[in-house]
Scaffold this motif. Structure first.
Motif, PDB file in Angstrom:
ATOM      1  N   GLU A   1       0.819  -1.210   0.000  1.00 24.71           N
ATOM      2  CA  GLU A   1       0.000   0.000   0.000  1.00 24.71           C
ATOM      3  C   GLU A   1       0.853   1.260   0.000  1.00 24.71           C
ATOM      4  OE1 GLU A   1      -2.779   0.000   3.160  1.00 24.71           O
ATOM      5  OE2 GLU A   1      -3.990  -1.653   2.355  1.00 24.71           O
ATOM      6  N   ARG A   2       2.028   1.195   0.630  1.00 21.07           N
ATOM      7  CA  ARG A   2       2.887   2.377   0.717  1.00 21.07           C
ATOM      8  C   ARG A   2       3.449   2.769  -0.641  1.00 21.07           C
ATOM      9  NH1 ARG A   2       7.082   0.128   4.927  1.00 21.07           N
ATOM     10  NH2 ARG A   2       6.748  -1.638   3.505  1.00 21.07           N
ATOM     11  N   THR A   3       3.572   1.797  -1.549  1.00 26.15           N
ATOM     12  CA  THR A   3       4.160   2.068  -2.866  1.00 26.15           C
ATOM     13  C   THR A   3       3.198   1.707  -3.992  1.00 26.15           C
ATOM     14  OG1 THR A   3       5.267  -0.101  -2.693  1.00 26.15           O
ATOM     15  CG2 THR A   3       6.563   1.848  -2.127  1.00 26.15           C
ATOM     16  N   ALA A   4       1.919   1.676  -3.684  1.00 23.75           N
ATOM     17  CA  ALA A   4       0.929   1.231  -4.669  1.00 23.75           C
ATOM     18  C   ALA A   4       0.861   2.151  -5.883  1.00 23.75           C
ATOM     19  CB  ALA A   4      -0.446   1.140  -4.014  1.00 23.75           C
ATOM     20  N   THR A   5       1.258   3.403  -5.723  1.00 26.28           N
ATOM     21  CA  THR A   5       1.203   4.342  -6.852  1.00 26.28           C
ATOM     22  C   THR A   5       2.486   4.342  -7.674  1.00 26.28           C
ATOM     23  OG1 THR A   5       2.005   6.177  -5.487  1.00 26.28           O
ATOM     24  CG2 THR A   5      -0.384   5.859  -5.607  1.00 26.28           C
ATOM     25  N   VAL A   6       3.495   3.632  -7.202  1.00 25.52           N
ATOM     26  CA  VAL A   6       4.766   3.565  -7.933  1.00 25.52           C
ATOM     27  C   VAL A   6       4.608   2.632  -9.129  1.00 25.52           C
ATOM     28  CG1 VAL A   6       7.202   2.916  -7.805  1.00 25.52           C
ATOM     29  CG2 VAL A   6       6.086   3.982  -5.830  1.00 25.52           C
ATOM     30  N   ARG A   7       5.029   3.082 -10.294  1.00 25.94           N
ATOM     31  CA  ARG A   7       4.930   2.254 -11.496  1.00 25.94           C
ATOM     32  C   ARG A   7       6.284   1.640 -11.814  1.00 25.94           C
ATOM     33  NH1 ARG A   7       0.079   2.759 -13.742  1.00 25.94           N
ATOM     34  NH2 ARG A   7      -1.190   4.525 -13.120  1.00 25.94           N
ATOM     35  N   VAL A   8       6.255   0.379 -12.186  1.00 28.33           N
ATOM     36  CA  VAL A   8       7.487  -0.350 -12.476  1.00 28.33           C
ATOM     37  C   VAL A   8       7.616  -0.557 -13.978  1.00 28.33           C
ATOM     38  CG1 VAL A   8       8.776  -2.492 -12.123  1.00 28.33           C
ATOM     39  CG2 VAL A   8       7.421  -1.520 -10.246  1.00 28.33           C
ATOM     40  N   LEU A   9       8.741  -0.126 -14.508  1.00 27.73           N
ATOM     41  CA  LEU A   9       9.063  -0.323 -15.919  1.00 27.73           C
ATOM     42  C   LEU A   9      10.220  -1.299 -15.993  1.00 27.73           C
ATOM     43  CD1 LEU A   9       8.919   0.330 -18.923  1.00 27.73           C
ATOM     44  CD2 LEU A   9      10.226   2.414 -18.479  1.00 27.73           C
ATOM     45  N   ILE A  10       9.944  -2.492 -16.502  1.00 33.42           N
ATOM     46  CA  ILE A  10      10.927  -3.563 -16.532  1.00 33.42           C
ATOM     47  C   ILE A  10      11.913  -3.375 -17.690  1.00 33.42           C
ATOM     48  CG2 ILE A  10      11.231  -6.041 -16.959  1.00 33.42           C
ATOM     49  CD1 ILE A  10      10.248  -5.533 -14.183  1.00 33.42           C
ATOM     50  N   LEU A  11      13.188  -3.580 -17.396  1.00 27.60           N
ATOM     51  CA  LEU A  11      14.237  -3.567 -18.413  1.00 27.60           C
ATOM     52  C   LEU A  11      14.655  -5.004 -18.704  1.00 27.60           C
ATOM     53  CD1 LEU A  11      16.464  -0.696 -17.025  1.00 27.60           C
ATOM     54  CD2 LEU A  11      15.373  -0.704 -19.271  1.00 27.60           C
ATOM     55  N   THR A  12      14.789  -5.339 -19.970  1.00 30.83           N
ATOM     56  CA  THR A  12      15.194  -6.690 -20.339  1.00 30.83           C
ATOM     57  C   THR A  12      16.090  -6.667 -21.560  1.00 30.83           C
ATOM     58  OG1 THR A  12      14.384  -8.895 -20.973  1.00 30.83           O
ATOM     59  CG2 THR A  12      13.115  -7.013 -21.741  1.00 30.83           C
ATOM     60  N   THR A  13      16.965  -7.656 -21.658  1.00 26.77           N
ATOM     61  CA  THR A  13      17.895  -7.733 -22.783  1.00 26.77           C
ATOM     62  C   THR A  13      17.218  -8.314 -24.005  1.00 26.77           C
ATOM     63  OG1 THR A  13      19.706  -8.072 -21.221  1.00 26.77           O
ATOM     64  CG2 THR A  13      20.151  -8.597 -23.514  1.00 26.77           C
ATOM     65  N   PHE A  14      16.272  -9.220 -23.788  1.00 27.56           N
ATOM     66  CA  PHE A  14      15.634  -9.927 -24.893  1.00 27.56           C
ATOM     67  C   PHE A  14      14.155  -9.589 -24.963  1.00 27.56           C
ATOM     68  CE2 PHE A  14      19.021 -12.585 -23.122  1.00 27.56           C
ATOM     69  CZ  PHE A  14      19.891 -12.591 -24.201  1.00 27.56           C
ATOM     70  N   ASP A  15      13.638  -9.457 -26.190  1.00 32.15           N
ATOM     71  CA  ASP A  15      12.239  -9.074 -26.326  1.00 32.15           C
ATOM     72  C   ASP A  15      11.280 -10.200 -26.004  1.00 32.15           C
ATOM     73  OD1 ASP A  15      12.746 -10.594 -28.554  1.00 32.15           O
ATOM     74  OD2 ASP A  15      11.809  -9.239 -29.977  1.00 32.15           O
ATOM     75  N   LEU A  16      11.803 -11.412 -25.803  1.00 30.88           N
ATOM     76  CA  LEU A  16      10.944 -12.525 -25.402  1.00 30.88           C
ATOM     77  C   LEU A  16      11.451 -13.150 -24.108  1.00 30.88           C
ATOM     78  CD1 LEU A  16      10.078 -14.249 -28.808  1.00 30.88           C
ATOM     79  CD2 LEU A  16       8.659 -12.739 -27.425  1.00 30.88           C
ATOM     80  N   ASP A  17      11.937 -12.326 -23.217  1.00 27.19           N
ATOM     81  CA  ASP A  17      12.399 -12.800 -21.918  1.00 27.19           C
ATOM     82  C   ASP A  17      11.260 -13.550 -21.220  1.00 27.19           C
ATOM     83  OD1 ASP A  17      14.662 -11.475 -19.611  1.00 27.19           O
ATOM     84  OD2 ASP A  17      13.087 -12.889 -19.072  1.00 27.19           O
ATOM     85  N   GLU A  18      11.561 -14.758 -20.745  1.00 21.10           N
ATOM     86  CA  GLU A  18      10.510 -15.620 -20.198  1.00 21.10           C
ATOM     87  C   GLU A  18       9.876 -15.058 -18.921  1.00 21.10           C
ATOM     88  OE1 GLU A  18      13.661 -18.496 -17.783  1.00 21.10           O
ATOM     89  OE2 GLU A  18      12.417 -19.285 -19.377  1.00 21.10           O
ATOM     90  N   TYR A  19      10.527 -14.087 -18.300  1.00 20.89           N
ATOM     91  CA  TYR A  19       9.997 -13.553 -17.063  1.00 20.89           C
ATOM     92  C   TYR A  19       9.140 -12.308 -17.237  1.00 20.89           C
ATOM     93  CZ  TYR A  19      13.492 -16.646 -15.017  1.00 20.89           C
ATOM     94  OH  TYR A  19      14.243 -17.733 -14.680  1.00 20.89           O
ATOM     95  N   VAL A  20       9.114 -11.741 -18.434  1.00 23.22           N
ATOM     96  CA  VAL A  20       8.427 -10.466 -18.602  1.00 23.22           C
ATOM     97  C   VAL A  20       6.924 -10.603 -18.390  1.00 23.22           C
ATOM     98  CG1 VAL A  20       7.880  -8.621 -20.209  1.00 23.22           C
ATOM     99  CG2 VAL A  20      10.203  -9.485 -20.070  1.00 23.22           C
ATOM    100  N   PHE A  21       6.325 -11.657 -18.910  1.00 23.95           N
ATOM    101  CA  PHE A  21       4.888 -11.831 -18.731  1.00 23.95           C
ATOM    102  C   PHE A  21       4.547 -11.930 -17.249  1.00 23.95           C
ATOM    103  CE2 PHE A  21       1.082 -14.606 -18.494  1.00 23.95           C
ATOM    104  CZ  PHE A  21       0.191 -13.696 -19.016  1.00 23.95           C
ATOM    105  N   GLU A  22       5.363 -12.667 -16.498  1.00 24.39           N
ATOM    106  CA  GLU A  22       5.118 -12.767 -15.068  1.00 24.39           C
ATOM    107  C   GLU A  22       5.306 -11.413 -14.392  1.00 24.39           C
ATOM    108  OE1 GLU A  22       3.814 -15.205 -13.372  1.00 24.39           O
ATOM    109  OE2 GLU A  22       3.632 -16.304 -15.235  1.00 24.39           O
ATOM    110  N   ALA A  23       6.204 -10.592 -14.922  1.00 22.23           N
ATOM    111  CA  ALA A  23       6.395  -9.261 -14.362  1.00 22.23           C
ATOM    112  C   ALA A  23       5.143  -8.412 -14.560  1.00 22.23           C
ATOM    113  CB  ALA A  23       7.599  -8.587 -15.010  1.00 22.23           C
ATOM    114  N   LEU A  24       4.521  -8.528 -15.736  1.00 19.37           N
ATOM    115  CA  LEU A  24       3.275  -7.809 -15.963  1.00 19.37           C
ATOM    116  C   LEU A  24       2.190  -8.316 -15.019  1.00 19.37           C
ATOM    117  CD1 LEU A  24       3.200  -7.637 -19.872  1.00 19.37           C
ATOM    118  CD2 LEU A  24       3.866  -5.849 -18.264  1.00 19.37           C
TER     119      LEU A  24
END
Length: 222
Positions: free
Chosen positions: A73-96
């Motif tokens: 709740e303290r950081t609920a307004t903070v937006r996270v923009l993920i950086l990745t080396t590959f456009d099909l990084d297997e973890y990006v979907f889970e990050a979303l």
């Protein structure tokens, strides 16, 4: 002023992003983190608008850090923009799924990175829609370990709002939605806002995930 925390375990990369961000008159770097744990601490301490987060880091990775930041709740307004080396990084979907507002390739041009930070800070649009669609389609096609229950808010959507949701999931901007569905830009924006509210989604990135998981759009369609 857009306040940003930069998190990357490679000092040279982290410093490079920080220098670039500081070159913009409307962006302030309020902290730099070498791992996800530091990123969470800095996000809690400074409440930045955006955390620019590398996805692969020691101690706590970007995925877990994103989940901690968006789920607190303290950081609920903070937006996270993920950086990745590959456009099909297997973890990006889970990050979303974990609440990240989008992702960006590390080889993105400087002007595009600055624009991306501004877009995420405003919560207006999903970044790199074509790349994001490809990634989501790849991983939604794979059977999930545990099936997810449909979001209860889907039942509240009107037929028009389901059309809007499908359009957002295909990566369309408000202007493109307005043109495709024969409505004004203001009306399209209003519909998107209502869908966000009914589905209790943080931003358009979350709408994309919900749309694919609920079958509103199908992988490979449109």
């Amino acid at each position: 002023m857009i306040r940003v925390v930069v998190a990357d375990d490679q000092a040279l990369v982290r410093s490079g992003f920080a220098v670039l961000l500081r070159s913009a008159e409307d962006i302030e770097v309020v902290g730099e983190a070498a791992d996800g744990r530091e990123a969470v601490d800095l996000a809690t301490r400074h409440r930045p608008d955006v955390v620019l987060m590398d996805i692969r880091m020691p101690e706590v990775d970007g995925l877990e850090a994103a989940r901690c930041i968006t789920g607190d709740e303290r950081t609920a307004t903070v937006r996270v923009l993920i950086l990745t080396t590959f456009d099909l990084d297997e973890y990006v979907f889970e990050a979303l799924r974990a609440g990240a507002s989008g992702f960006l390739l590390k080889d993105t041009l400087p002007d595009d990175l600055l624009r991306a930070v501004r877009v995420v800070a405003a919560g207006d649009a999903l970044l790199a829609p074509t790349v994001t669609r490809r990634l989501i389609e790849q991983f939604v096609e794979q059977p999930a370990a545990q099936p997810t229950e449909p979001h209860p808010g889907l039942a509240l959507l009107t037929d028009r709002e389901r059309e809007i949701l499908a359009a957002v999931a295909r990566g369309l901007s408000n202007a493109e939605i307005a043109e495709e569905l024969f409505m004004s830009h203001a009306t399209a924006k209003t519909h998107v806002s209502r869908v966000l509210t009914k589905l209790e989604a943080r931003d358009r990135a979350q709408l994309v995930v919900l749309a694919y998981e609920a079958g509103v759009v199908r992988p490979g369609a449109g």
